[in-house]
Design a protein around this motif. Structure first.
Motif, PDB file in Angstrom:
ATOM      1  N   SER A 281      -1.251   0.420   5.605  1.00 56.29           N
ATOM      2  CA  SER A 281       0.093   0.890   5.260  1.00 56.29           C
ATOM      3  C   SER A 281       1.085  -0.262   5.153  1.00 56.29           C
ATOM      4  O   SER A 281       2.115  -0.128   4.507  1.00 56.29           O
ATOM      5  N   ARG A 282       0.760  -1.364   5.757  1.00 56.59           N
ATOM      6  CA  ARG A 282       1.652  -2.530   5.682  1.00 56.59           C
ATOM      7  C   ARG A 282       1.664  -3.176   4.300  1.00 56.59           C
ATOM      8  O   ARG A 282       2.531  -3.979   3.998  1.00 56.59           O
TER       9      ARG A 282
ATOM     10  N   LYS B  34       8.038  -0.206   1.304  1.00 55.19           N
ATOM     11  CA  LYS B  34       8.720   0.833   2.073  1.00 55.19           C
ATOM     12  C   LYS B  34       9.226   1.978   1.209  1.00 55.19           C
ATOM     13  O   LYS B  34       9.161   3.126   1.603  1.00 55.19           O
ATOM     14  N   ASP B  35       9.740   1.682   0.003  1.00 52.56           N
ATOM     15  CA  ASP B  35      10.259   2.758  -0.837  1.00 52.56           C
ATOM     16  C   ASP B  35       9.141   3.695  -1.293  1.00 52.56           C
ATOM     17  O   ASP B  35       9.336   4.894  -1.403  1.00 52.56           O
TER      18      ASP B  35
ATOM     19  N   LYS C 142       6.452   4.301   0.506  1.00 49.27           N
ATOM     20  CA  LYS C 142       6.078   5.056   1.703  1.00 49.27           C
ATOM     21  C   LYS C 142       6.998   6.262   1.858  1.00 49.27           C
ATOM     22  O   LYS C 142       6.553   7.369   2.135  1.00 49.27           O
ATOM     23  N   LYS C 143       8.306   6.036   1.685  1.00 50.59           N
ATOM     24  CA  LYS C 143       9.271   7.128   1.815  1.00 50.59           C
ATOM     25  C   LYS C 143       8.988   8.211   0.789  1.00 50.59           C
ATOM     26  O   LYS C 143       9.014   9.393   1.087  1.00 50.59           O
TER      27      LYS C 143
END
Length: 110
Positions: free
Chosen positions: A94-95, A99-100, A102-103
């Protein structure tokens, strides 16, 4: 030294030192195995160390990464620690997702 192991037990959510020892063994076997397997796989693909080191070593390194991921879950399962290593894999992979994204993925699953 015991304090370090206690912190690891708490961080990893494991119950015993025996489980920690098994996890360390799995990490060791997986690392060694992935490096060992990468050589023959590259040979099957027709890539050997007679070619430029600037090509061979990055390709070998890139191959080791996915081999390691698969072997980590496999050896974790073999040693009875599948749940730990599956969660570890998901967290590690997941790293690599921005981030966008993931959201967006989280909101689509709700």
């Amino acid at each position: 030294m015991k304090n370090i192991f206690e912190k690891l037990k708490q961080r990893w959510g494991i119950a015993s030192y025996w489980q920690m020892a098994v996890i360390f063994i799995v990490f060791g076997i997986t690392g060694s195995s992935s490096v060992k397997i990468a050589g023959p796989v590259l040979e099957l693909l027709g890539i050997d160390n007679s070619m430029s080191g600037w090509i061979f070593w990055p390709l070998r390194t890139l191959l080791i990464f996915p081999v390691y991921q698969v072997l980590l879950v496999f050896f974790g399962w073999l040693f009875g620690q599948f749940d730990f290593f599956w969660a570890f894999e998901k967290k590690m992979l997941s790293r690599f997702i921005p981030k966008d994204k993931k959201k967006k993925a989280l909101t689509e699953n709700d």
